[in-house]
Design an enzyme around this catalytic site. Structure first.
Site, short mmCIF file in Angstrom:
data_model
loop_
_atom_site.label_atom_id
_atom_site.label_comp_id
_atom_site.label_asym_id
_atom_site.label_seq_id
_atom_site.Cartn_x
_atom_site.Cartn_y
_atom_site.Cartn_z
N LYS A 61 5.09 -12.42 -15.87
CA LYS A 61 5.05 -12.51 -14.41
C LYS A 61 3.98 -13.49 -13.95
CE LYS A 61 6.36 -11.52 -10.35
NZ LYS A 61 7.59 -12.21 -9.95
N CYS B 64 0.83 -1.20 0.00
CA CYS B 64 0.00 0.00 0.00
C CYS B 64 0.87 1.26 0.00
CB CYS B 64 -0.87 0.03 1.25
SG CYS B 64 -1.87 -1.43 1.43
N ARG C 68 5.19 0.38 -6.16
CA ARG C 68 5.02 -0.58 -5.07
C ARG C 68 4.07 -1.71 -5.44
NH1 ARG C 68 4.61 1.72 0.58
NH2 ARG C 68 6.32 3.11 0.72
N HIS D 90 28.21 -38.34 -11.73
CA HIS D 90 27.43 -39.23 -12.60
C HIS D 90 27.14 -38.59 -13.95
CE1 HIS D 90 26.95 -42.03 -9.31
NE2 HIS D 90 26.62 -41.02 -8.53
N GLU E 95 17.17 -17.12 -16.27
CA GLU E 95 16.03 -16.33 -16.75
C GLU E 95 16.36 -14.86 -16.99
OE1 GLU E 95 12.60 -16.45 -14.12
OE2 GLU E 95 13.89 -16.40 -12.38
N LYS F 216 17.45 -18.44 -11.49
CA LYS F 216 17.57 -16.97 -11.48
C LYS F 216 18.54 -16.52 -12.56
CE LYS F 216 14.85 -16.03 -9.80
NZ LYS F 216 13.90 -16.83 -9.15
N ASN G 231 -1.66 1.96 5.97
CA ASN G 231 -0.76 0.88 5.52
C ASN G 231 -0.47 0.02 6.73
OD1 ASN G 231 -0.56 2.24 3.15
ND2 ASN G 231 1.64 2.70 3.32
N GLY G 232 -0.34 -1.30 6.51
CA GLY G 232 0.00 -2.18 7.63
C GLY G 232 -1.12 -3.17 7.91
N TRP H 190 -2.90 -2.66 -1.61
CA TRP H 190 -2.54 -4.04 -1.98
C TRP H 190 -3.25 -4.91 -0.96
CZ3 TRP H 190 -0.60 -7.41 -5.29
CH2 TRP H 190 -0.06 -8.62 -4.82
N GLU I 238 17.34 -23.06 -7.57
CA GLU I 238 16.81 -21.69 -7.63
C GLU I 238 17.87 -20.70 -8.14
OE1 GLU I 238 14.07 -20.40 -7.70
OE2 GLU I 238 14.28 -18.32 -7.09
C1 F6R Z 1 10.99 -17.59 -11.60
C2 F6R Z 1 9.56 -17.36 -11.68
C3 F6R Z 1 8.68 -18.44 -12.17
C4 F6R Z 1 7.47 -18.58 -11.24
C5 F6R Z 1 6.48 -19.60 -11.82
C6 F6R Z 1 5.32 -19.85 -10.88
O1 F6R Z 1 11.68 -16.49 -11.14
O2 F6R Z 1 9.10 -16.30 -11.34
O3 F6R Z 1 9.37 -19.63 -12.28
O4 F6R Z 1 7.92 -19.00 -9.99
O5 F6R Z 1 5.99 -19.13 -13.05
O6 F6R Z 1 4.60 -18.69 -10.65
P1 F6R Z 1 3.64 -18.54 -9.41
O7 F6R Z 1 4.45 -18.66 -8.17
O8 F6R Z 1 3.03 -17.18 -9.58
O9 F6R Z 1 2.63 -19.64 -9.50
#
Ligand code: F6R
Length: 616
Positions: A611, A2, A27, A512, A496, A493, A101-102, A75, A489
């Site tokens: 996203k 928020c 934000r 292996h 991508e 990162k 906010n909060g 939010w 992970e």
């Molecule tokens: C990696 C990334 C994606 C998401 C995946 C699942 O940085 O952002 O691999 O983790 O698309 O997305 P959610 O968590 O929104 O279901």
């Protein structure tokens, strides 16, 4: 997260407030609203679900006059995104209006008490409780606005930054804060005031800022000096700071990219994630989902975690946590595979869906399948009111605020934090967790935010280190045990956002197959904190070293053995093995970020990625 803007002075407030809300868009939010005290002392409140531009459309035909007002981007936390739940909220009599906010932790109790005294509520929010409470205190005790705010806040448990406007006193705005930031800008000739959740929406008007401290109340009165009090009514000297902000960086909160901002958000958002759940005063973790569905969860024959990408990696850590602390078998499935595989699902299974966006199509389809088979569905979701949140039987929000950078960072640590709290709560309910171990994890979990801060202090060093490796076309990430999902992970990162091919592997699997790839061109990132199997990881490092591979080691502070062996290392503070992922992932996020920046790539919106993956 928020955002708040408030104004009182000689200018027309509406353009200041709307401009400020645009500045706060970085934000992330799901609805917006504004309240203005018009030139005829009319209180006009306009709200809209969606973007600030939608609010502008709503307000365009209306009376937007007035030199005093408050505004908000919301939010969702309590109650989904809607016009009704958007701020500002107005009190029963229509005299007070407030933005917040909060999170108010005791809002349910307060709401019930106020309802018993005849007050009505229009929204599902904790914020509306605040405005009604202030009005109730003000009317029943005959107090001024600031005294009523002060008295009401003493009954509130939780975090807040608030601004309140009383249409009967058109000369003042009152604001207060606790665990949620708030800044007051002093404008022209010291007689106009801007209030905001950070300096970004007001920096174009003034450099003179007063940062409120916890449990302080400020009274911004037209043509008067600013007054600051503590919650207990003592005067506080006003401390004005000169703040110079680069306006071009403001939309990302002063960071060059959302991803870096979100990496740096982690200490504070993990505190938000634990707020009201990790309760030091009770020495316990309490999750309402576990309280409400205790029997069903305790009796689970098995947990099946369904998720994708980063959320799937968090699921792998969740498996270890739940198996270790709750002695319940856990399977972790790619939602996209699970949905088409004709899996065996029992009615006494718990299917857990983990998702940041709450909209991932494959995860939603996996939930559908689980429901049909009669399993109980538990969600671990960030976006409140999202499709996955609505389609589960119960769940726990991670509450890390909107994640805008496409590469997931704070959602991962938020998910792991929730899974840790869940494993502790369920393990305690089942009696499968050793009391000493519970206490140790409980204590240590609360130290994680400050330990992350210490890793973030190494950001500049990691930026320099990343320069050495921009040449690479391939990376290998190796880890074991709790750190194996972190290796996956870290590799995800890097690939991508930097488009460098990267693979994560359990370190012992290297011999292996992947060991054939190692030569002087190949950077190998070892996640080698000093926990289980540390010696074995060191042997794996020797194997890479003797083939001229270039090692970057993530080590526990002061690990002299590894420091002697490798030229590149990043130290993380010591912690318990089960919490190691929350720390060891941070340098990997920063490494990926800086490599991509070095390569001049679009870090926040990498090619081909979205996203929210709402298609399969
Ligand atoms: C990696 C990334 C994606 C998401 C995946 C699942 O940085 O952002 O691999 O983790 O698309 O997305 P959610 O968590 O929104 O279901």
């Amino acid at each position: 997260m928020c955002g708040i803007v408030g104004y009182i002075g000689k200018r027309q407030a509406y353009p200041v407030l709307i401009g400020g809300l645009h500045r706060l868009e970085y934000r992330g939010y799901d609805s917006a609203g504004v309240a203005l005290l018009s030139d005829t002392d009319q209180l006009n409140v306009y709200k809209a679900k969606g973007k600030v531009s939608e609010l502008e459309a709503v307000a365009s035909e209306k009376d937007c006059s007035g030199t005093m007002g408050i505004a908000h981007t919301r939010w969702a936390t309590h109650g989904g995104p809607s016009t009704k739940n958007a701020h500002p909220h107005v009190s029963e009599s229509g005299n007070l209006t407030l933005v917040h906010n909060g999170i108010i932790e005791n809002y349910a109790v307060l709401r019930e008490q106020l309802q018993k005294r005849g007050m009505h509520f229009q929204s599902e929010t904790d914020t509306e409780v605040l405005v009604q409470l202030i009005e109730y205190v003000q009317t029943s005790l005959g107090l001024s606005l600031e005294a009523a705010v002060q008295a009401a806040l003493q009954r509130v448990i939780g975090a807040y930054a608030i601004v309140v406007l009383d249409r009967r006193t058109p000369n003042r705005l009152v604001a207060a804060r606790k665990s949620s930031p708030m800044v007051v800008g002093i404008g022209e000739d010291g007689k106009e005031f801007f209030v905001a959740s950070d300096a970004s929406p007001i920096a174009e008007y003034t450099k003179q800022m007063v940062y409120l401290k916890d449990e302080e109340i400020v009274v911004c009165e037209r043509d008067k000096e600013l007054r600051v009090y503590t919650l207990t009514g003592e005067n506080v000297p006003v401390e004005v700071k000169k703040v110079e902000l680069d306006l071009t960086m403001l939309d990302k909160g002063g960071f060059p990219h959302f991803m870096l901002k979100e990496i740096f958000d982690q200490p504070s958002v993990l505190q938000d994630c634990m707020r009201g759940r990790v309760l030091p005063e009770h020495g316990r973790v309490i999750l309402s989902a576990v309280t409400d569905h205790r029997e069903r969860l305790i009796k689970a024959r098995r947990f099946i975690i369904v998720s994708c990408g980063t959320s799937w990696h968090a699921g792998l850590i969740g498996k270890q946590l739940i198996e270790h602390f709750c002695k319940i078998p856990v399977e972790v499935e790619y939602a996209s595979e699970f949905r088409y595989r004709d899996p065996v699902i029992y009615p006494d299974d718990v299917v857990m869906a983990i998702s940041q966006s709450g909209e991932t199509a494959d995860t939603l389809a996996a939930i559908e399948l689980a429901r049909k088979a009669g399993a109980f569905v538990f969600g671990v979701v960030n976006a409140v009111g999202s499709s996955i949140a609505r389609n589960t039987d119960t769940g726990t929000y991670i509450h890390v605020g909107p994640e805008i950078g496409v590469a997931s960072t704070k959602a991962f640590t938020g998910q792991v934090c929730v899974l840790t709290m869940l494993a502790l709560t369920l393990g305690e309910a089942k009696g499968t967790i050793d009391k000493k171990e519970y206490q140790a994890v409980f204590d240590e979990l609360q130290l994680i935010p400050q330990k992350i801060e210490r890793i973030l202090e190494q950001n500049d060093r990691i930026a320099v280190l990343s320069k050495i490796f921009t040449y690479a076309h391939n990376f290998l990430y190796l880890g074991r045990g709790w750190n194996y999902p972190v290796a996956l992970e870290g590799a995800l990162k890097l690939k991508e956002i930097s488009y460098i091919h990267a693979e994560g592997y359990p370190a012992a699997e290297m011999k292996h197959g992947p060991i054939a790839l190692i030569d002087q061109e190949m950077p190998v990132v070892f996640i080698a904190t000093h926990h289980q199997l540390h010696e074995k990881i060191i042997s794996n490092m020797q194997e890479v070293k003797s083939r001229n591979g270039r090692i970057i080691a993530i080590i526990t502070e002061g690990d002299e053995v590894v420091k002697q062996m490798v030229s590149e290392y990043i130290e993380v503070p010591d912690t318990l093995a089960c919490l190691a992922p929350l720390l060891s992932v941070i340098p990997l996020q920063l490494l990926a970020y800086h490599v991509a920046v070095q390569k001049g790539l679009n870090v926040d919106q990498p090619r081909n990625l979205a996203k929210s993956v709402t298609v399969e």
